[in-house]
Design a protein around this motif. Sequence first.
Motif, mmCIF file in Angstrom:
data_model
loop_
_atom_site.group_PDB
_atom_site.id
_atom_site.type_symbol
_atom_site.label_atom_id
_atom_site.label_comp_id
_atom_site.label_asym_id
_atom_site.label_seq_id
_atom_site.Cartn_x
_atom_site.Cartn_y
_atom_site.Cartn_z
ATOM 1 N N PHE A 17 0.855 -1.180 0.000
ATOM 2 C CA PHE A 17 0.000 0.000 0.000
ATOM 3 C C PHE A 17 0.896 1.238 0.000
ATOM 4 N N ILE A 18 0.530 2.238 -0.776
ATOM 5 C CA ILE A 18 1.277 3.496 -0.816
ATOM 6 C C ILE A 18 0.274 4.632 -0.722
ATOM 7 N N GLU A 19 0.592 5.594 0.147
ATOM 8 C CA GLU A 19 -0.250 6.782 0.286
ATOM 9 C C GLU A 19 0.644 8.011 0.186
ATOM 10 N N PHE A 20 0.278 8.930 -0.681
ATOM 11 C CA PHE A 20 1.017 10.175 -0.826
ATOM 12 C C PHE A 20 0.466 11.186 0.172
ATOM 13 N N VAL A 21 1.362 11.819 0.926
ATOM 14 C CA VAL A 21 0.972 12.813 1.922
ATOM 15 C C VAL A 21 1.806 14.078 1.719
ATOM 16 N N ASN A 22 1.302 15.187 2.253
ATOM 17 C CA ASN A 22 2.029 16.454 2.127
ATOM 18 C C ASN A 22 3.193 16.544 3.093
ATOM 19 N N GLU A 23 3.018 15.948 4.274
ATOM 20 C CA GLU A 23 4.089 15.945 5.271
ATOM 21 C C GLU A 23 3.869 14.790 6.235
ATOM 22 N N LEU A 24 4.956 14.388 6.899
ATOM 23 C CA LEU A 24 4.877 13.316 7.887
ATOM 24 C C LEU A 24 4.749 13.932 9.278
ATOM 25 N N PRO A 25 3.953 13.332 10.159
ATOM 26 C CA PRO A 25 3.850 13.869 11.519
ATOM 27 C C PRO A 25 5.157 13.646 12.272
#
Length: 72
Positions: A47-55
Motif C-alpha cells: 500500500f502506498i499513500e502520498f501525503v504532504n508531510e509526515l507527523p
Amino acid sequence: AVVGKQDSDGLTKTKAFVVLKAGSQATEDELKAFVKDRLAPYKYPRFIEFVNELPKTATGKIQRFKLREQAA
C-alpha cells in the motif's frame, strides 16, 4: 515512512507514506517497481499513500503511531 497495515485476510503488510519533493511526480506503480529493483521483491510496500508531510515530534522524529492510526 513505512508501517504495518492489516489487509482483508488479516495479514500484516507494509504501507508506505510518501512525501514527494516539490515539482516531482510519481505513481504507485513506479514506486513499487523502484523498490522491487533495490530490495527483495517480497519487501515492497503493498500500500502506498502520498501525503504532504509526515507527523513529527518537536525533535524531528517521525510519529509512527499517528501513521498507524491513519492506516487503520
